[in-house]
Design an enzyme around this catalytic site. Structure first.
Site: not given
Length: 931
Positions: A457, A732
């Site tokens: 990502e 996260e």
């Protein structure tokens, strides 16, 4: 005479010698020393002997007062300043300023590439011989790439940047590097060479198996060497068909996600020096591709920042050699190795271990693997050039002979910004949390502000930087970095009719498109933060069309209702109550999140328009913001002080964004927010949207102790839970790693994401008490709110005017506050129990009374309310420990699932547990009462 002096002079936001990207760079200077309350009354600027006097106090981002710089021009600037009595400082040291750009239309280099690549994203070596025909006055090498490149001149590196020229939306914007290579050239034959790889340009982006190369299949290079001779003539060596190329160099393959494969047996000694053999080289080909005219770099480049040694060597259950660097970081490994020719050393990277092995599942399809094949020629040293990894651990395979940990180090790589902010307090867990925030910022400020640095990502998610920008601007000088990224955002908007993509540069068409609250609001919030923290109206002026276009998109989305409802939203992303596979399923309804941000952005754009004298826009957007505010309150807020979504984020937005203005109603909302925080056991219950503002919403209304309990909670979910689990960066998810050490089952799990670390801005502003009160810290706000349980806290920040600091320490029932206020500024001081007052620059000390909290009343028992239990940390710990004697999992569930309220008893909370649990809890509470 005066002891005041100019301690620093800057051009634009560059510290030290400035290679500037504009012809009229703004100037800033700092004054050190001097008497208390020092104020500038005038300044004199000198550029190569030309003198300009400026009256007034301005010393930050002052317009360039000289003739615009011609392309390539060098000059030296000095400044001196006078105080209110007309006494002048000495002149500053000369600041070299260089116009590091070509004139418009002067880029004549063509993109060149390998003529016949045999595989996608094939790395390339490029070279060109040329003759220096006489004494040189100066030589400048400018280059850019559709890909990433390292330039060499006569075998020496042209500069020390990494992954240049970084990542831009190559079809819309190219950035070029500039290096002075005069000292690398010799009379006669010379060679300029380039190592070229695909980098972000050839990377495959996408999700759910739908991946593709968004930009192109092969990298290409544009370079222009400008030779200026002593006789006044000049010539250029440009990329064209006269360059030579080969695709069989030692770099076999390279990818951002995949890693790098280097075969030292294929080294070409001296390939970028004069006299190298031409055998194996063939003409490079101009690609004919139309590209934007490159513009000079305005943000700092990526560099190697530091190296870390191996902290521990271990053997995994499978027998693999594992290296632990003690810190989750972003970069790559540098190895020193001896062995037989053809020996292959493989390095694989991961952030955490699971069952003693590298935890690779969170990387998804990112291989994050580097391979080095030895040449066999003595000691060999190698470091990948065109990739980076997010890792704490590395698995080493194929190492020849006995392994010495001194032969491997981790090279930390990120955008080379200046550190400007520090925090410290008496709680080591909070200090580690803050350090984790710093490391997550470092790892994710790499060319662009990314979400994560390790998996497939590493994208510029707009929502992440929107919430984190204030923290970023305190910790590092992020001004030029974020201003450059905002240009990318504005260009992406132009292609999307004003809509802000989810990621910038935009490469995720597979996710669909459309406007998303909190994500798209990066268009308005980030420029406003840069104005607030750096006093930069220039970035507002540059970004205003983007800000206005986003506001117009919001008005269209609301359809005149003043609300933003019914569309796809990310909402309060990663609320801890959301299922692992549904991170947007938060307690706060996404329509409330969207409508709150509708108001917030309209309000910001109205204020920005007013500041820039766009009178009609200011009126229109202010009216629209008021309409949205009224609609929000009418639809989502009851007169009794309840939100339709009875969740922490909903209340925090209503309070912190200024959606509710009635004082009595605000107090009711704040009271309910505090009740919810306690009801949840002082555990965090917010996602990306609520996390940066929930503590502010509490302390703004006097709930300092509640906010402190929320910040210092160590149970899952909380800011400190990851710290107790050994985290060295921000995760996260609140529970990326579960209590039993296993990975969160969600498909999306990163251990290096800065968004949830946005609370650090509140730690700076409120816990320590240092904040801007006017844009650019022209007036500082000194307003510490000492948290119960902390003995001291401090924050220090290099403001645009100079160093500022606030530090406090308890002394019995008193709190001693000390503050450093830079010259040419003042501070507004707000201390508990006193009216606000102002002071000038200098060192200050104040004392205020803050007695210890009253002890909780009476012993607790099973019929005590759960609120009484949770409000007494010792009693709560006693209850949880007693339950954990039966089952740790049972204890965790009681802690997390109990409603901690005034009308719920502890007996009721334990009613579905085995009877003996209640007996043991009651016995433990009785023992606590006896002392």
């Amino acid at each position: 005479m005066t002891d005041a002096r100019i301690t620093e002079l800057r051009a634009e936001h560059c510290r030290g010698g400035a290679a500037v990207a504009v012809a009229e760079p703004r100037l800033s200077w700092e004054v050190g020393g001097g008497a208390a309350d020092w104020r500038q009354s005038a300044a004199e600027l000198c550029c190569d002997g030309r003198l300009v006097k400026l009256d007034g106090p301005d010393s930050v981002l002052v317009d360039w007062p000289f003739a615009p710089l011609a392309p390539g021009r060098r000059c030296e600037v000095q400044v001196r300043a006078a105080d209110s009595e007309g006494v002048w400082t000495p002149w500053s040291r000369p600041l070299p300023v260089e116009a590091a750009f070509l004139g418009r239309g002067r880029w004549r280099a063509e993109p060149i590439a390998l003529a016949a690549p045999d595989r996608p994203a094939q790395p390339v070596l490029l070279r060109r011989s040329f003759t220096v025909r006489g004494p040189l006055r100066r030589a400048r090498l400018l280059w850019t790439a559709l890909g990433v490149a390292e330039m060499e001149v006569n075998g020496s590196a042209a500069d020390d940047t990494v992954l240049s020229p970084g990542w831009t939306d190559y079809r819309r914007r190219l950035v070029h590097e500039t290096a002075d290579v005069t000292d690398l050239l010799v009379p006669g034959e010379n060679v300029v060479g380039a190592r070229l790889a695909g980098g972000w340009y050839t990377e495959e982006y996408g999700f759910f198996g739908q991946v593709s190369r968004h930009y192109g299949e092969q990298p290409s290079l544009m370079a222009q060497l400008v030779l200026e001779y002593e006789d006044g003539t000049s010539e250029e060596v440009r990329t064209d068909g006269r360059w030579l190329a080969r695709g069989d160099g030692p770099l076999v393959s390279s990818g951002i996600y995949a890693g790098e494969h280097h075969d030292a047996r294929r080294e070409l000694p001296g390939w970028s020096r004069p006299g190298a053999t031409a055998r194996g080289w063939s003409p490079a080909v101009p690609t004919g591709e139309e590209v934007p005219e490159p513009e000079p770099r305005s943000a700092p480049p990526v560099r190697r920042i530091e190296t870390l040694p191996v902290r521990e060597v271990a053997t995994s259950p499978s027998g693999a050699l594992l290296l632990d660097f003690g810190q989750n970081l972003v970069g790559r490994l540098r190895i020193r190795v001896r062995g037989p020719r053809g020996t292959t050393v493989t390095l694989r990277h991961a952030e955490v271990l699971e069952d003693g092995e590298l935890a690779l599942r969170p990387l998804r399809r990112a291989a994050a693997t580097d391979v080095y094949v030895l040449s066999g020629e003595g000691e060999e040293e190698w470091e990948p050039r065109f990739t980076f990894h997010g890792f704490r651990y590395a698995r080493v395979e194929g190492w020849p002979g006995e392994f010495d940990p001194a032969d491997v180090s981790a090279v930390v790589v990120h955008t080379d910004m200046a550190r400007t902010g520090w925090f410290d307090c008496s709680d080591p867990l909070l200090n580690r949390l803050h350090e984790n925030v710093v490391w997550s910022m470092r790892g994710n400020f790499l060319a662009i502000p990314t979400d994560c640095p390790q998996r497939d990502e590493r994208l510029g998610w707009t929502g992440d930087i929107q919430v984190f920008a204030p923290t970023a601007c305190f910790l590092y000088d992020s001004s030029a970095f974020l201003a450059s990224w905002l240009r990318e955002l504005a260009l992406a908007q132009e292609r999307a009719g004003g809509v802000v993509p989810f990621v910038v540069p935009p490469v995720t068409s597979g996710l669909g498109d459309g406007a998303a609250a909190a994500w798209g609001d990066a268009a308005t919030v980030v420029p406003w933060v840069l104005h607030e923290r750096y006093g930069d109206t220039g970035v507002l002026r540059a970004q205003y069309p983007s800000m206005r276009d986003w506001a117009n998109v919001l008005l269209a989305e609301s359809g005149g209702t003043g609300l933003w409802e019914g569309t796809l939203q990310f909402g309060d992303w990663l609320d801890p109550s959301a299922p692992a596979d549904r991170p947007g399923q938060a307690r706060t309804d996404s329509d409330i999140v969207a409508s709150a941000h509708l108001f917030r952005s309209l309000d910001i754009v109205a204020r920005c328009a007013h500041l820039l004298d766009h009178t009609e826009d200011a009126r229109r957007f202010a009216d629209a913001a008021e309409h949205a505010r009224e609609a929000f309150v009418r639809t989502y807020v009851s007169a009794a002080g309840r939100m339709v979504s009875d969740a922490q984020t909903a209340y925090a937005m209503a309070l912190r964004f200024g959606l509710v203005t009635d004082g009595q109603l605000r107090r009711r909302l704040a009271r309910r927010l505090a009740e919810l925080v306690r009801r949840d056991g002082y555990r965090i219950s917010t996602g990306f949207v609520g996390t940066p503002i929930v503590t502010d919403a509490l302390t703004d209304h006097g709930y300092v102790e509640t906010a402190g309990r929320l910040l210092t909670q160590t149970e899952n979910p909380s800011w400190l839970y990851p710290v107790t689990m050994g985290a060295t960066t921000v995760w996260e998810r609140w529970d990326s790693l579960l209590e039993d050490g296993t990975l969160n089952p969600g498909e999306m799990t990163s251990f290096n994401h800065y968004a949830l670390g946005a609370v650090a801005d509140w730690m700076h502003r409120v816990v320590a008490g240092l904040a801007p009160d006017e844009p650019g810290y022209r007036r500082i706000r000194v307003a510490p709110r000492p948290l119960p349980g902390l003995e001291h806290a401090s924050a220090r920040h290099l403001t645009p005017y100079g160093p500022a600091g606030v530090r406090w320490r308890r002394r019995g029932e008193e709190v001693v506050v000390r503050a450093s206020v830079p010259p040419n500024t003042e501070a507004r001081v707000e201390l508990p129990g006193r009216e606000a007052f102002s002071v000038g620059s200098g060192e200050h000390e104040w004392v205020f009374h803050q007695p210890a909290p009253e002890p909780r009343s009476g012993p607790l028992q099973l019929d005590s309310s759960t609120a009484e239990v949770i409000d007494d940390p010792r009693a709560y710990a006693t209850v949880i420990e007693a339950i954990a004697e039966h089952s740790p999992q049972m204890a965790r569930e009681v802690g997390r699932n109990t409603v901690w309220g005034e009308r719920r008893t502890l007996r009721q909370a334990l009613m579905f547990l085995p009877p003996q649990v209640a007996v043991d809890v009651e016995r433990a509470l009785a023992a606590l009462a006896r002392g």
